[in-house]
Design an enzyme around this catalytic site. Structure first.
Site, PDB file in Angstrom:
ATOM      1  N   ASN A  82      21.098  12.049  84.607  1.00 22.05           N
ATOM      2  CA  ASN A  82      19.826  12.496  84.026  1.00 22.05           C
ATOM      3  C   ASN A  82      18.721  11.636  84.630  1.00 22.05           C
ATOM      4  O   ASN A  82      18.574  10.473  84.262  1.00 22.05           O
ATOM      5  CB  ASN A  82      19.885  12.325  82.499  1.00 22.05           C
ATOM      6  CG  ASN A  82      18.553  12.614  81.842  1.00 22.05           C
ATOM      7  OD1 ASN A  82      17.650  13.194  82.460  1.00 22.05           O
ATOM      8  ND2 ASN A  82      18.409  12.212  80.583  1.00 22.05           N
ATOM      9  N   LYS A  96      15.613  11.914  84.269  1.00 22.54           N
ATOM     10  CA  LYS A  96      14.426  11.845  83.391  1.00 22.54           C
ATOM     11  C   LYS A  96      13.161  12.141  84.207  1.00 22.54           C
ATOM     12  O   LYS A  96      13.220  12.932  85.136  1.00 22.54           O
ATOM     13  CB  LYS A  96      14.364  10.486  82.684  1.00 22.54           C
ATOM     14  CG  LYS A  96      15.713  10.087  82.076  1.00 22.54           C
ATOM     15  CD  LYS A  96      15.602   8.952  81.131  1.00 22.54           C
ATOM     16  CE  LYS A  96      17.003   8.462  80.756  1.00 22.54           C
ATOM     17  NZ  LYS A  96      17.031   7.749  79.514  1.00 22.54           N
ATOM     18  N   HIS A 129      18.259  16.092  74.095  1.00 22.87           N
ATOM     19  CA  HIS A 129      18.310  14.671  74.457  1.00 22.87           C
ATOM     20  C   HIS A 129      17.535  13.864  73.408  1.00 22.87           C
ATOM     21  O   HIS A 129      16.508  14.326  72.896  1.00 22.87           O
ATOM     22  CB  HIS A 129      17.710  14.458  75.847  1.00 22.87           C
ATOM     23  CG  HIS A 129      17.977  13.084  76.369  1.00 22.87           C
ATOM     24  ND1 HIS A 129      17.211  11.999  76.008  1.00 22.87           N
ATOM     25  CD2 HIS A 129      18.946  12.610  77.189  1.00 22.87           C
ATOM     26  CE1 HIS A 129      17.698  10.916  76.598  1.00 22.87           C
ATOM     27  NE2 HIS A 129      18.747  11.253  77.324  1.00 22.87           N
ATOM     28  N   GLU A 131      15.542  11.501  73.633  1.00 18.19           N
ATOM     29  CA  GLU A 131      14.115  11.253  73.924  1.00 18.19           C
ATOM     30  C   GLU A 131      13.270  12.450  73.496  1.00 18.19           C
ATOM     31  O   GLU A 131      12.109  12.297  73.114  1.00 18.19           O
ATOM     32  CB  GLU A 131      13.937  10.920  75.418  1.00 18.19           C
ATOM     33  CG  GLU A 131      14.377   9.487  75.697  1.00 18.19           C
ATOM     34  CD  GLU A 131      14.917   9.241  77.091  1.00 18.19           C
ATOM     35  OE1 GLU A 131      14.707  10.078  77.992  1.00 18.19           O
ATOM     36  OE2 GLU A 131      15.582   8.203  77.275  1.00 18.19           O
ATOM     37  N   GLU A 184      25.582  10.373  72.629  1.00 18.62           N
ATOM     38  CA  GLU A 184      24.681   9.345  73.140  1.00 18.62           C
ATOM     39  C   GLU A 184      24.054   8.585  71.971  1.00 18.62           C
ATOM     40  O   GLU A 184      23.025   9.022  71.426  1.00 18.62           O
ATOM     41  CB  GLU A 184      23.567   9.990  73.971  1.00 18.62           C
ATOM     42  CG  GLU A 184      24.063  10.766  75.178  1.00 18.62           C
ATOM     43  CD  GLU A 184      23.008  10.804  76.285  1.00 18.62           C
ATOM     44  OE1 GLU A 184      23.310  10.336  77.372  1.00 18.62           O
ATOM     45  OE2 GLU A 184      21.890  11.254  76.024  1.00 18.62           O
ATOM     46  N   GLY A 234      19.142   3.434  77.552  1.00 15.27           N
ATOM     47  CA  GLY A 234      18.124   2.680  78.277  1.00 15.27           C
ATOM     48  C   GLY A 234      17.925   1.271  77.752  1.00 15.27           C
ATOM     49  O   GLY A 234      16.948   0.610  78.103  1.00 15.27           O
ATOM     50  N   SER A 290      23.618   3.638  78.625  1.00 17.58           N
ATOM     51  CA  SER A 290      23.776   2.462  79.488  1.00 17.58           C
ATOM     52  C   SER A 290      25.122   2.420  80.211  1.00 17.58           C
ATOM     53  O   SER A 290      25.719   1.344  80.344  1.00 17.58           O
ATOM     54  CB  SER A 290      23.538   1.183  78.682  1.00 17.58           C
ATOM     55  OG  SER A 290      22.211   1.177  78.170  1.00 17.58           O
TER      56      SER A 290
END
Ligand code: PEP
Length: 273
Positions: A9, A11, A106, A108, A177, A183, A223
């Site tokens: 991904n 991003k 996701h 985010e 996730e 991250g 991560s």
């Protein structure tokens, strides 16, 4: 044995020039290590590879990946086929660009853009109807984990995201996730990740059927790096990885792909898409 799938991904990263450089280097490294699905030695579990650049780089990436064993995915879509939806992109448009996969829900988007479960369900429905493979992301925040709400949160995301949908097992990927691991450099321990993956597989067996659950692939994301990929991918219910930051470095991403576990003797893999 389910084939391993490693998805990157990117991003909001990747100019056209960066896309060219990153994919060139990745393809060279994959050629060298021969760790792609088509060239995997018998003892290795087959590995499928997907990269998900930003919308603006999809066309460039599609050109570079033509004939290569790396599939193309997008990071989101809108559920409508077209019309007055400023800034949005439909499943049909992604297909036209050569996408076979799409990341949905996701964290985010769930947390920074307040994307609700209902939207994610509509997006997944549109993706499946268009013949795309949906990568449905689920995961708890740190506060939810500390309050013993991990499974309650994931169960809600799964039931709402899949409400009234009947995907085939090869068109659905679930990505677990944990939000606190994305991250941040913090990774769930292999045991923590395996425990949630097992629960997700049991949930899929109930919601669909045991055969579906046995075929469905559940990826871990948060991560993932070259130095922790092997232990994570060796867990019985972890079928691959959704990789963010490390997928922007060809060397690191290729090393994660190369960390796919060996296939147990006498076993073979199920066909995916
Ligand atoms: C992600 O964006 O899905 C992700 C897992 O990011 P990272 O690998 O950087 O934690």
């Amino acid at each position: 044995m389910r084939p391993i799938l490693v998805a990157g991904n990117w991003k909001m990263n990747g100019t056209l020039a960066e896309t060219r450089t990153l994919l060139e280097e990745l393809l060279q490294r994959l050629d060298r290590t021969q760790d792609t699905g088509h060239k995997t030695p018998d003892t290795k579990r087959p590995v499928e590879i997907v990269v998900c650049p930003p919308f603006t780089a999809l066309s460039e990436a599609a050109g570079r990946l033509k004939g290569k064993p790396v599939a193309l995915g997008a990071q989101d879509l809108h559920w409508e086929a077209g019309g007055a939806f400023t800034g949005e992109i439909s499943a049909g448009m992604l297909k036209e660009l050569g996408c076979t996969h799409v990341i949905l829900g996701h964290s985010e988007r769930r947390h920074l853009l307040m994307e609700p479960n209902g939207w994610i369900r509509k997006k997944l429905g549109a993706a499946l109807a268009a013949g795309l493979t949906g990568i449905l992301c689920v995961g708890e925040t740190l506060a939810e984990r500390e309050n013993d709400q991990t499974w309650a949160v994931i169960e809600k995301q799964l039931s709402a995201g899949l409400d009234n949908l009947t995907p085939t097992a090869d068109r659905l990927l679930i990505a677990y996730e944990p939000v606190w691991a994305i991250g941040t450099g913090k990774t769930a321990t292999p045991e923590q990740a395996q425990a949630v993956h097992r629960q997700i597989r049991e949930w899929l067996a109930e919601r669909f059927d045991p055969k579906f659950a046995d075929r469905a692939r559940i990826l871990y994301g948060g991560s993932v790096k070259a130095d922790n990929a092997e232990t994570l991918l060796n867990q019985p219910d972890i079928d691959g990885a959704l990789v963010g930051g490390a997928s922007l470095k060809a060397k690191e991403f290729a090393a994660i792909i190369a960390a796919a576990p060996k296939q147990k003797e006498g076993t073979c893999c199920t066909e995916s898409s």
